[in-house]
Scaffold this motif. Structure first.
Motif, PDB file in Angstrom:
ATOM      1  N   UNK A 175       0.825  -1.208   0.000  1.00 14.52           N
ATOM      2  CA  UNK A 175       0.000   0.000   0.000  1.00 14.52           C
ATOM      3  C   UNK A 175       0.854   1.251   0.000  1.00 14.52           C
ATOM      4  N   UNK A 176       0.245   2.362  -0.367  1.00 14.65           N
ATOM      5  CA  UNK A 176       0.890   3.671  -0.369  1.00 14.65           C
ATOM      6  C   UNK A 176      -0.024   4.667   0.318  1.00 14.65           C
ATOM      7  N   UNK A 177       0.460   5.263   1.412  1.00 11.35           N
ATOM      8  CA  UNK A 177      -0.340   6.271   2.113  1.00 11.35           C
ATOM      9  C   UNK A 177      -1.644   5.746   2.654  1.00 11.35           C
ATOM     10  N   UNK A 178      -1.649   4.511   3.146  1.00 10.30           N
ATOM     11  CA  UNK A 178      -2.901   3.915   3.618  1.00 10.30           C
ATOM     12  C   UNK A 178      -3.248   4.366   5.022  1.00 10.30           C
ATOM     13  N   UNK A 179      -4.520   4.667   5.280  1.00 11.10           N
ATOM     14  CA  UNK A 179      -4.962   4.894   6.654  1.00 11.10           C
ATOM     15  C   UNK A 179      -5.054   3.564   7.396  1.00 11.10           C
ATOM     16  N   UNK A 180      -5.254   3.635   8.710  1.00  9.98           N
ATOM     17  CA  UNK A 180      -5.490   2.434   9.499  1.00  9.98           C
ATOM     18  C   UNK A 180      -6.872   1.863   9.168  1.00  9.98           C
ATOM     19  N   UNK A 181      -7.009   0.535   9.303  1.00 11.06           N
ATOM     20  CA  UNK A 181      -8.267  -0.086   8.865  1.00 11.06           C
ATOM     21  C   UNK A 181      -9.030  -0.802   9.969  1.00 11.06           C
ATOM     22  N   UNK A 182      -8.404  -1.042  11.135  1.00  5.43           N
ATOM     23  CA  UNK A 182      -9.133  -1.786  12.155  1.00  5.43           C
ATOM     24  C   UNK A 182      -8.377  -1.875  13.460  1.00  5.43           C
ATOM     25  N   UNK A 183      -8.869  -2.763  14.326  1.00  2.50           N
ATOM     26  CA  UNK A 183      -8.253  -2.925  15.642  1.00  2.50           C
ATOM     27  C   UNK A 183      -7.112  -3.933  15.589  1.00  2.50           C
ATOM     28  N   UNK A 184      -6.506  -4.200  16.755  1.00  2.80           N
ATOM     29  CA  UNK A 184      -5.330  -5.071  16.805  1.00  2.80           C
ATOM     30  C   UNK A 184      -5.660  -6.506  16.437  1.00  2.80           C
ATOM     31  N   UNK A 185      -6.867  -6.967  16.733  1.00  2.71           N
ATOM     32  CA  UNK A 185      -7.239  -8.353  16.399  1.00  2.71           C
ATOM     33  C   UNK A 185      -7.318  -8.529  14.885  1.00  2.71           C
ATOM     34  N   UNK A 186      -7.948  -7.592  14.197  1.00  2.08           N
ATOM     35  CA  UNK A 186      -8.025  -7.700  12.735  1.00  2.08           C
ATOM     36  C   UNK A 186      -6.640  -7.600  12.109  1.00  2.08           C
ATOM     37  N   UNK A 187      -5.753  -6.766  12.691  1.00  2.25           N
ATOM     38  CA  UNK A 187      -4.386  -6.657  12.185  1.00  2.25           C
ATOM     39  C   UNK A 187      -3.649  -7.984  12.330  1.00  2.25           C
TER      40      UNK A 187
END
Length: 255
Positions: free
Chosen positions: A167-179
């Motif tokens: 990715x390039x310049x991506x915002x965060x997408x979720x919590x630690x479990x999804x990561x």
């Protein structure tokens, strides 16, 4: 050493950033000036959310960022307004059709769920051939690439093991479990980020968000300065650095 497709992803993502038809995508791909390391690439599918291409060694899905700014050069388009309403809808919600554990950005999830039927059709073309899969995108497109990775990890685990995300310049997408789910299910993940780009640090962790899973590639040296005026100038510079053309130039310098 990274596969040669990584060298091509910035140019491909930039060229495909707003292509909504085969004709538009072909025109924009033809404008890429430098030779593509893993090319030639053949268009397989185009819609308003992503472009799918195939090289001799991989399938590349380039997710669009937020819709083009205007329809006529003056007025925001309907797609722009809808994208930005979703961008700022930062509540974390369960999305069991994408990942059974963890919570995701509600606005990004809504956009991705609309794209799932087209994604599934594209993935079905390469389900049994063992071809490597690359998911990429800038900004919102980077967030959608990660949600697609979660979708694969849960619903197509064998395919996920040959899938990589860049990715390039991506915002965060979720919590630690999804990561953690994404990191466990996908072969390789890397996020390119400009030093002052504020989008890569949003939404804030105070709302329950975690850093995106994967490695980070910082393009340059941070130079944050003290003081209100300097902070405002850094923010303005960071938003300027967030543009996909700025990422493309920075990545070509380090390729």
């Amino acid at each position: 050493m990274l596969p040669c497709e990584v060298q091509d992803l910035p140019a491909l993502a930039s060229a495909c950033s707003h292509a909504c038809s085969m004709e538009q995508a072909n025109e924009q791909l033809a404008r890429i000036e430098r030779p593509l390391a893993a090319g030639p690439y053949r268009l397989q599918h185009v819609n308003h959310r992503f472009v799918c291409l195939r090289s001799p060694s991989a399938v590349v899905i380039c997710f669009h960022g937020s819709e083009a700014a205007t329809d006529n050069g003056r007025q925001p388009s309907e797609g722009t307004l809808l994208d930005w309403r979703n961008n700022i809808d930062v509540a974390l919600v369960a999305a069991p059709d994408i990942t059974r554990h963890g919570r995701l950005h509600r606005g990004f999830t809504r956009i991705f769920q609309e794209a799932v039927p087209g994604i599934n059709r594209v993935l079905a073309m390469s389900e049994g051939d063992g071809t490597a899969i690359w998911l990429t995108g800038h900004s919102l497109g980077g967030a959608l690439a990660q949600l697609c990775g979660l979708h694969l990890a849960q619903n197509h685990p064998a395919m996920a093991k040959r899938t990589s995300i860049y990715t390039m310049g991506s915002p965060r997408v979720g919590d630690s479990v999804s990561a953690m789910n994404l990191a466990a299910g996908i072969a390789f993940i890397m996020h390119a980020r400009m030093p002052l780009d504020p989008i890569t640090n949003s939404p804030p962790v105070v709302l329950g968000y975690a850093e995106n899973a994967g490695e980070r590639q910082t393009l340059g040296t941070p130079s944050r300065r003290q003081g209100l005026l300097s902070s405002l100038m850094d923010t303005a510079r960071g938003l300027w650095e967030h543009r996909i053309c700025a990422y493309q130039r920075a990545l070509e310098r380090v390729a």
